[in-house]
Design a protein around this motif. Structure first.
Motif, PDB file in Angstrom:
ATOM      1  N   TYR A 287      25.689  -6.525  36.271  1.00  0.00           N
ATOM      2  CA  TYR A 287      25.140  -7.268  37.403  1.00  0.00           C
ATOM      3  C   TYR A 287      23.979  -8.135  36.932  1.00  0.00           C
ATOM      4  O   TYR A 287      23.319  -7.835  35.946  1.00  0.00           O
ATOM      5  CB  TYR A 287      24.771  -6.364  38.579  1.00  0.00           C
TER       6      TYR A 287
ATOM      7  N   ASN B  97      21.235  -8.292  42.504  1.00  0.00           N
ATOM      8  CA  ASN B  97      22.259  -7.325  42.179  1.00  0.00           C
ATOM      9  C   ASN B  97      23.616  -7.990  42.374  1.00  0.00           C
ATOM     10  O   ASN B  97      24.389  -7.604  43.218  1.00  0.00           O
ATOM     11  CB  ASN B  97      22.058  -6.105  43.104  1.00  0.00           C
TER      12      ASN B  97
ATOM     13  N   ARG C  99      30.514  -2.443  35.382  1.00  0.00           N
ATOM     14  CA  ARG C  99      30.259  -3.859  35.676  1.00  0.00           C
ATOM     15  C   ARG C  99      28.959  -4.303  35.012  1.00  0.00           C
ATOM     16  O   ARG C  99      28.147  -3.476  34.587  1.00  0.00           O
ATOM     17  CB  ARG C  99      30.142  -4.072  37.181  1.00  0.00           C
TER      18      ARG C  99
HETATM   19  C1  LIG Z   1      23.968  -2.952  43.638  1.00  0.00           C
HETATM   20  O1  LIG Z   1      24.979  -3.032  44.584  1.00  0.00           O
HETATM   21  C2  LIG Z   1      26.008  -2.064  44.425  1.00  0.00           C
HETATM   22  C3  LIG Z   1      27.118  -2.406  45.377  1.00  0.00           C
HETATM   23  O2  LIG Z   1      26.626  -2.833  46.595  1.00  0.00           O
HETATM   24  C4  LIG Z   1      25.423  -0.691  44.640  1.00  0.00           C
HETATM   25  O3  LIG Z   1      26.403   0.299  44.493  1.00  0.00           O
HETATM   26  C5  LIG Z   1      24.328  -0.462  43.614  1.00  0.00           C
HETATM   27  O4  LIG Z   1      23.681   0.768  43.823  1.00  0.00           O
HETATM   28  C6  LIG Z   1      23.310  -1.598  43.649  1.00  0.00           C
HETATM   29  N1  LIG Z   1      22.481  -1.439  42.475  1.00  0.00           N
HETATM   30  C7  LIG Z   1      21.208  -1.736  42.468  1.00  0.00           C
HETATM   31  C8  LIG Z   1      20.493  -1.565  41.170  1.00  0.00           C
HETATM   32  O5  LIG Z   1      20.647  -2.168  43.445  1.00  0.00           O
END
Ligand SMILES: *[C@@H]1O[C@H](CO)[C@@H](O)[C@H](O)[C@H]1NC(C)=O
Ligand SMILES: *[C@@H]1O[C@H](CO)[C@@H](O)[C@H](O)[C@H]1NC(C)=O
Ligand SMILES: *[C@@H]1O[C@H](CO)[C@@H](O)[C@H](O)[C@H]1NC(C)=O
Ligand SMILES: *[C@@H]1O[C@H](CO)[C@@H](O)[C@H](O)[C@H]1NC(C)=O
Ligand SMILES: *[C@@H]1O[C@H](CO)[C@@H](O)[C@H](O)[C@H]1NC(C)=O
Ligand SMILES: *[C@@H]1O[C@H](CO)[C@@H](O)[C@H](O)[C@H]1NC(C)=O
Ligand SMILES: *[C@@H]1O[C@H](CO)[C@@H](O)[C@H](O)[C@H]1NC(C)=O
Ligand SMILES: *[C@@H]1O[C@H](CO)[C@@H](O)[C@H](O)[C@H]1NC(C)=O
Length: 666
Positions: free
Chosen positions: A159, A172, A157
């Motif tokens: 983000y 995020n 993905r």
């Molecule tokens: C962002 O959110 C996803 C899904 O909730 C999670 O798996 C991921 O570790 C998060 N990444 C960061 C950089 O915070």
């Protein structure tokens, strides 16, 4: 009679034309010397070849020019000029006795870094240097950044993160996902893909953020497609598809949009990386419109990067050489459809140990952010980047290797970046004494002629091991010595050697021991011995093929040795050192560092600097207690005796403090 006269006149005009000198474009860059306080030195770059260049200077554009130099090198450094002053130059190129090139009058103004009190430093010799630039996608006071996330199955993905100051990003929010983006992959790795060279740009007219990427299945490079998506800032992207542009295979590419949004372009490697296609985009930048032209035909160029400066498009590319350093090139044009210039060399033969990369804008200046894949070819701890500020003019471009740059991204003018050179160049045109050359075509003098972009312009010794001694003409304290060797593509080599200094040409002291060197092509030697020396000698004991570890003395050749320093006489102790409590490297958080010395004697005092200068006794910063490190810092320190004599080697400790602000979208 009349006819006869005309014929004579024609003949006369023809003769004059044949002898008229070609025009020479001269580029200029003010730069700072380590320890200086302003970019009050000017580097001139001559963009067409001649045997000798004669440089004249004046403080007026129209009169008062007098010759200041005569050089074989295509660069000339004019040192110790007044601050904030405009200088005018005229240069002619001479072959034998004939003037073959002539420049217009060019001007260059010395300056200091804006907000010089608190500059950020990017040290090109430090693996963990990180450019702390602001983000580039700014909409209504919010900076956007998109982070590529992958797992064992390839692209997962993108983000989104946002920032209000352009440095610290958080958030995020998923804005593009595998199930949509990779859906078109129906063979090899169905439903799985990877995306390279992801590029996001704000379209100034539609207000949308447009994304283009190089699209492949997860396993290989068989698809050769582009993918495209579009979003309202802050929202999820509409994925608009993956395809071969107009049916052509497409791999390394760049996406360029006019600043006013009037047009957009994709330049992409095609025919399995053999040629580069230039496509125009539709007005909304989300579709390929037409193929405008094909450039760099049969040149196998990678990593295209485009900038438009004063009406010229400049396309920088790298030569494919796996992970090894390779030659950067550029072409230019006033219209994307062409005609484009011939392919021109830039930098040096191996781009200072890197490959041509992206062009970044820092404040008001453009900087080549060249990739050093040192972890892949040299066993370095990480891959890194070297920054080279670019100068442009009339379709020509140039960048040189500087020890460091000081920068301030919040300034808009030229003074947002200052290039810092380790010292004056002392080696160009020096007399040399070396192991006999293998032939007259590869004479010893070719390694100190300042010519670094002509492949065959090298000294070849008749045997290995060999020595190479440069007589600087007077004693100098040396700061940096660069070695640029010949490398043969596919059989890249590294040199094992020592560098020694001598005051009398007879007794030598080792000042750089690189007998375990494994870096190919271009090696920087930083000198911590603060004694002055007149003679600098390389003793090369081996030339090793980096691919198989075998001796490869057949590939011997030194393109250039560049010695930087300051002419002066000085003695310094060599047995004592200054030590730092924290080793050079990358740290997660702010920290403090303590200095100590094993130099003995009452009244021994440590002086240190963080501005790239060699710390001075008396006027420098006296070490009195732990130094706080909160950002990238080049720390230098020396011990002085009570009487002001240097009683240690120079300590060089480079630190980086990790940051989330690193701009991946640049
Ligand atoms: C962002 O959110 C996803 C899904 O909730 C999670 O798996 C991921 O570790 C998060 N990444 C960061 C950089 O915070
Ligand atoms: C002048 O000499 C340079 C370097 O040898 C050469 O490349 C160039 O073609 C020459 N120019 C002319 C007009 O002869
Ligand atoms: C350049 O200088 C050298 C000596 O320093 C001299 O021999 C040569 O004639 C000069 N060349 C020109 C074109 O003035
Ligand atoms: C697979 O995708 C390609 C384009 O990526 C398309 O031309 C082809 O028709 C697809 N094949 C199938 C079986 O869907
Ligand atoms: C972009 O413009 C092209 C040509 O006008 C049009 O076909 C296409 O639908 C537009 N795409 C988007 C996403 O608006
Ligand atoms: C050149 O260097 C060699 C080896 O160090 C030395 O024997 C020789 O005398 C030197 N020649 C000159 C002209 O300095
Ligand atoms: C100081 O420490 C260095 C590095 O450990 C060592 O090489 C040197 O001999 C020491 N000098 C003195 C005077 O103790
Ligand atoms: C990056 O620059 C900003 C603005 O000057 C500063 O606030 C921040 O501390 C810097 N970050 C690092 C890691 O140097």
């Amino acid at each position: 009679m009349l006819a006869m006269k005309n014929i004579l006149l024609l003949a006369l005009v023809y003769t004059l034309a044949a002898h008229a000198a070609d025009s020479l474009v001269v580029l200029t860059r003010p730069f700072q010397l380590a320890g200086g306080t302003a970019a009050n030195n000017i580097k001139l770059i001559f963009t067409s070849p001649a045997d000798t260049y004669l440089v004249s200077r004046s403080l007026s554009s129209s009169s008062g020019f007098s010759q200041i130099a005569n050089t074989t090198s295509y660069t000339y450094d004019d040192y110790a000029l007044k601050k904030s002053t405009t200088y005018f130059y005229k240069v002619v190129g001479v072959n034998g006795t004939e003037t073959v090139l002539e420049s217009d009058v060019v001007s260059s103004t010395t300056y200091a870094l804006a907000d010089g009190g608190n500059p950020q430093v990017y040290d090109n010799t430090f693996l963990y240097s990180t450019l702390n630039n602001t983000g580039s996608l700014l909409v209504d006071g919010v900076y956007y950044k998109y982070v590529y996330e992958s797992d064992d199955d390839g692209f997962l993905r993108f983000y989104q993160q946002t920032s209000t100051d352009g440095y610290s990003f958080s958030g995020n929010k998923t804005v593009m996902e595998r199930d949509v983006v990779c859906a078109s992959v129906n063979a090899t790795t169905p439903g799985l893909c990877k995306i390279e060279r992801q590029t996001f740009k704000l379209h100034p007219l539609t207000g949308k953020i447009v994304f283009w990427g190089h699209f492949e299945n997860e396993a290989d490079y068989a698809l050769g497609e582009l993918c495209v998506a579009e979003a309202t800032p802050g929202e999820e992207f509409d994925f608009l598809g993956a395809f071969r542009p107009l049916g052509y295979d497409s791999r390394d590419f760049t996406f360029f949009g006019e600043e006013d949004g009037s047009a957009g372009y994709i330049l992409s490697a095609t025919d399995t990386n053999t040629n580069m296609n230039v496509y125009s985009l539709t007005a909304n930048w989300t579709d390929i419109d037409e193929l405008l032209t094909t450039v760099l035909v049969s040149q196998y160029r990678e990593a295209p990067a485009v900038e438009k400066i004063d009406g010229y498009y400049y396309l920088f590319t790298s030569n494919s050489a796996g992970w090894y350093p390779s030659a950067a090139n550029y072409i230019s044009a006033t219209d994307m459809a062409g005609p484009w210039s011939d392919t021109r060399a830039i930098g040096d033969l191996f781009t200072f140990g890197t490959q041509s990369g992206a062009v970044n804008k820092i404040g008001g200046q453009y900087v080549m952010k060249a990739d050093r894949w040192g972890a892949n070819f040299d066993g370095e701890a990480v891959n890194s980047e070297r920054l080279a500020p670019i100068v442009f003019g009339q379709g020509f471009a140039s960048y040189e290797f500087y020890h460091a740059i000081l920068y301030n991204p919040e300034e808009s003018g030229a003074s947002s970046v200052v290039a810092v050179q380790a010292g004056k160049v002392l080696s160009i045109g020096a007399s040399v004494n070396a192991t006999a050359a293998s032939s007259d075509s590869y004479a010893a003098g070719l390694a100190v002629d300042g010519i670094k972009t002509v492949y065959t312009n090298y000294y070849v010794p008749s045997a290995v091991p060999f020595y190479y001694t440069i007589d600087l003409g007077a004693e100098a304290v040396l700061s940096q010595i660069d070695l640029l060797t010949r490398i043969v593509k596919g059989s890249e080599t590294y040199y094992t050697y020592t560098v020694s200094g001598s005051t009398d040409g007879e007794s030598y002291t080792v000042i750089a021991d690189n007998t375990d060197n494994e870096a190919v092509g271009f090696v920087v030697n930083l000198i911590t011995d603060l004694n002055s020396y007149r003679y600098v000698r390389f003793d090369v004991d081996g030339i090793i093929n980096a691919h198989n570890g075998n001796s490869a003395t057949w590939a011997a050749g030194i393109n250039e040795i560049t010695v930087y320093g300051t002419k002066t006489t000085q003695t310094a102790a060599l047995d004592a050192v200054v030590s730092a409590s924290v080793a050079s490297g990358l740290y997660d958080d702010d920290f403090t560092v303590e200095l100590s010395t094993n130099a003995t004697g009452s009244g021994t005092t440590i002086y240190y600097s963080t501005d790239l200068a060699t710390p001075k006794s008396g006027c420098g910063t006296k070490y009195t207690g732990a130094i706080s490190v909160k950002k990238s810092t080049d720390l230098k320190a020396v011990a002085y005796s009570k009487a002001g004599k240097i009683v240690s080697r120079l300590l060089i400790a480079d630190y980086a403090v990790s940051q989330d602000a690193k701009d991946d979208n640049a």
